[in-house]
Write an enzyme that holds these catalytic residues in place. Sequence first.
Site: not given
Ligand code: GUN
Length: 282
Positions: A53, A97, A120
């Site tokens: 990211k 996350q 998200d």
């Molecule tokens: N963990 C696995 N996929 C995601 C996602 O798309 N966003 C977040 N925040 N955590 C994740």
Amino acid sequence: MGIIIDGKELSRKKREEISRQAGEFSRAHGRPPGLAVVLVGQDPASAIYVRNKKAGCEQCGIRSFEHLLPESTTQKELLALIDTLNADDAVDGILVQLPLPSHLQEREVLLRIDPAKDVDGFHPYSMGRLLMGEPTLVPCTPRGIMYMLDEHGIDPKGKDAVIIGRSNIVGKPAALLLMMRHATITICHSRTLNLDRKVASADIVVAAIGRPEFIRGEWIKEGAVVIDVGMNRTEAGLKGDVEFEGAKRRASLITPVPGGVGPMTITMLLDNTLIAARARVS
Ligand code: GUN
């Protein structure tokens, strides 16, 4: 024999567009769009996602704010950080996350994020708006799926879409987006009976159940479009939810694992950050 959807190439193309637009935003507002990423603990898979990211932000001219917190972080400390990020004008998007360590309450944490910064799309407000057909910020993986269909000229209108998996992150929002585009949706899951027959009826299959090669190639209807969201680590390597070789022979279009849906997710996160930034300054 199906055409393989190249998620890496589509992602590269979309990131070029995001870079251009992030540059325009920076020139117009004297600052780049900003994304805060919060990681609690040491989960190795999560650490890789967070690194990717950050790299994506750098590539596209988005400022990233990384908060790597120890496993011992308390609920109160995490909520206090979110309050700080909510109040920070340089931060347009906040991503915590998942999964969080088990002593933290995910639901309360996600609720605390300002919906205007919910890149998200996991906040109940964002989810509710999507359910009503008036989406604000939409979860990244389902957005990536729709982008792939659009780029390949697949119009879901009138088609039978079968979604396998009912998670808040993928299955439910993907179904809602397909329904908004006038597909007829069927949401299946681990307890669905006669799953093979459901899958065999689908013009569009979205597999997001998290079980390696659970969807057999011979279930796929000739000419169907197959989107595989699975990322299952097995002894034989990374496997999708679909048995790829068999499905490829029957599908008209299919995503590989890796290199399909995966690369699109972070790209859509960057795009959501840009969308949030524009909405916040308007
Ligand atoms: N963990 C696995 N996929 C995601 C996602 O798309 N966003 C977040 N925040 N955590 C994740």
